[in-house]
Design a protein around this motif. Structure first.
Motif, short mmCIF file in Angstrom:
data_model
loop_
_atom_site.label_atom_id
_atom_site.label_comp_id
_atom_site.label_asym_id
_atom_site.label_seq_id
_atom_site.Cartn_x
_atom_site.Cartn_y
_atom_site.Cartn_z
N LYS A 235 0.82 -1.21 0.00
CA LYS A 235 0.00 0.00 0.00
C LYS A 235 0.85 1.27 0.00
O LYS A 235 0.42 2.32 -0.46
CB LYS A 235 -0.91 0.00 1.23
N PRO A 238 3.38 3.56 -3.67
CA PRO A 238 3.32 4.85 -4.38
C PRO A 238 4.17 5.92 -3.72
O PRO A 238 4.80 6.74 -4.40
CB PRO A 238 1.82 5.20 -4.32
N TYR A 240 6.88 5.33 -1.95
CA TYR A 240 8.28 4.92 -2.20
C TYR A 240 8.75 5.44 -3.56
O TYR A 240 9.82 6.07 -3.66
CB TYR A 240 8.39 3.39 -2.15
N PHE A 241 7.95 5.20 -4.59
CA PHE A 241 8.38 5.59 -5.94
C PHE A 241 8.29 7.11 -6.16
O PHE A 241 9.06 7.66 -6.95
CB PHE A 241 7.55 4.84 -6.98
N THR A 242 7.38 7.77 -5.45
CA THR A 242 7.34 9.23 -5.52
C THR A 242 8.62 9.82 -4.94
O THR A 242 9.21 10.76 -5.49
CB THR A 242 6.12 9.78 -4.76
N THR A 252 7.24 14.68 -0.71
CA THR A 252 6.45 13.45 -0.84
C THR A 252 5.34 13.37 0.20
O THR A 252 4.54 12.43 0.19
CB THR A 252 7.37 12.21 -0.72
N VAL A 255 1.59 12.37 -0.77
CA VAL A 255 1.41 10.97 -1.13
C VAL A 255 1.57 10.06 0.08
O VAL A 255 0.79 9.13 0.30
CB VAL A 255 2.42 10.55 -2.23
N THR A 256 2.58 10.34 0.91
CA THR A 256 2.81 9.55 2.12
C THR A 256 1.59 9.61 3.04
O THR A 256 1.16 8.59 3.60
CB THR A 256 4.04 10.05 2.90
N ARG A 259 -1.37 7.54 1.52
CA ARG A 259 -1.17 6.09 1.58
C ARG A 259 -1.16 5.58 3.02
O ARG A 259 -1.61 4.47 3.30
CB ARG A 259 0.14 5.70 0.88
N THR A 369 8.87 5.56 3.18
CA THR A 369 8.08 4.34 3.32
C THR A 369 8.03 3.90 4.78
O THR A 369 6.99 3.45 5.27
CB THR A 369 8.67 3.22 2.45
#
Length: 396
Positions: A235, A238, A240-242, A252, A255-256, A259, A369
């Protein structure tokens, strides 16, 4: 080079340094020795200011917020950062003798040794020592938190913004030229093959340690929240890759935050902890810094002991507070500790910067993450504590 990202510029600087260093004459090497000397002196001057600029407002602003949740989250984040450093040390201690076998006895002197001195030098004495800067930053930061000094917090925050500008507009743009000079010098003196070999091996080890530590974090979070850790990790991908693309924990955050709310945590907890953790949880950066520093030390035949490295880890976890606001900020904040506690010279510091920045995005991705796991752990512990207190009231 304007269209290139920082990683691309670092890689290009290394490639050009090797290529040109193999054909350059002594005059050219001396020219970049002059630039490296000036740049190194400026770094020495700015390090105490970086420490004060990052730490004072970081600690001062941490003293404001949601009371017990703030303390709990900060404690978990700091513990996670320290444990990550210990894991990196234990891995290096057990793996490096085999991984870097045959390279530990190679000379790792200053690549400019044997050359004429630079064309000229400019003395740039730092305004204070590194330990003085650390102590001053702690006193100011804790004082701001204690007296709730709005005016002083604003001053230190604006000073931090100035330091950010210095890093973003001066240090980061000039770093590729500095690294170019270092690798040209090393190629000229025949040391570059050793460094490139170490680069590749340490890079792989760091990635494995990042993944292993994320698994540990989410195993703990999953156990406390009764969720599958692998599903929780999935989950958070996203985020991580951002982070891989932005190289910034702060950038980030949206997004963090989104998620982490899918991990069955209370929205109020996530809204508070994620922005906080973006500045104080640096497990991935710590793994990277320790692994790179120990590799550089190993090349000199110097393998640090646990008793000598533990104080470094404990201070590193505090020194890097608020550093994630700038790509490469963690290693910039750590330079003072590398010099004073681990005995790094200018060349060793330059190699550390190159090693770290070459995979800064991976360390940032691990930090971000891991923020989801720390949020879940804080959510579980704060809920459990609240239930326990309720039970005591009912029993009375």
């Amino acid at each position: 080079m304007k269209g290139f990202g920082l990683l691309a510029r670092i890689v290009l600087a290394i490639i050009l340094g090797i290529a040109i260093g193999s054909i350059a004459n002594e005059w050219f090497i001396q020219l970049f020795a002059t630039f490296n000397g000036l740049f190194g002196n400026f770094l020495g001057f700015i390090i105490p200011l970086i420490i004060i600029g990052f730490i004072a407002p970081g600690i001062g602003s941490m003293g404001r917020g949601a009371g017990k949740l703030l303390g709990l989250t900060a404690f978990i984040a700091y513990s996670s950062t320290v444990i990550a450093g210990i894991l990196a040390f234990l891995a290096a201690k057990s793996i490096y003798p085999t991984l870097l076998k045959g390279q530990s006895l190679l000379a790792f002197a200053d690549p400019t040794e044997g050359l004429r001195s630079s064309f000229f030098e400019v003395e740039m004495a730092p305004p204070m020592g590194v330990m003085t800067a650390l102590l001053l930053a702690f006193v100011i930061g804790l004082g701001i938190a204690a007296i709730k000094g709005e005016a002083l917090l604003k001053i230190t925050t604006e000073f931090r913004d100035i330091i950010h500008l210095v890093i973003e507009r001066i240090i980061i743009p000039l770093l590729p030229f500095h690294i170019f000079g270092i690798f040209a010098n090393m190629t000229y003196t025949g040391q570059v093959s050793t460094i490139l070999s170490v680069f590749a091996k340490v890079f792989v080890m760091i990635i494995i340690l990042h993944l292993l530590y994320l698994l540990i974090q989410y195993s703990i979070a999953g156990t406390l929240s009764k969720q599958n850790p692998f599903i929780m990790l999935k989950k958070m991908m996203p985020a991580y890759f951002t982070a891989l693309g932005t190289q910034s924990s702060a950038a980030t955050i949206p997004v963090t935050l989104k998620r982490s709310k899918t991990l069955k945590v209370r929205e109020s907890v996530a809204d508070f902890t994620i922005p906080l953790l973006a500045n104080i949880h640096l497990s991935g950066s710590t793994i990277t810094l320790l692994s790179c520093a120990l590799a550089v030390m190993f090349l000199q035949g110097d393998m640090a002991t646990f008793s000598s490295i533990m104080p470094f880890i404990l201070l590193l976890g505090v020194t890097m507070i608020a550093a994630p606001g700038v790509p490469g900020g963690a290693v910039m904040a750590a330079i003072g500790l590398l010099e004073t506690m681990l005995g790094f010279g200018p060349t060793m510091v330059s190699l550390m910067i190159a090693l770290y920045l070459a995979q800064d995005s991976l360390g940032t991705a691990c930090n971000v993450t891991g923020d989801g796991a720390i949020t879940s752990i804080a959510n579980s512990l704060s809920r459990r504590k609240k239930l326990t207190e309720t039970d005591k009231v009912e029993a009375l």
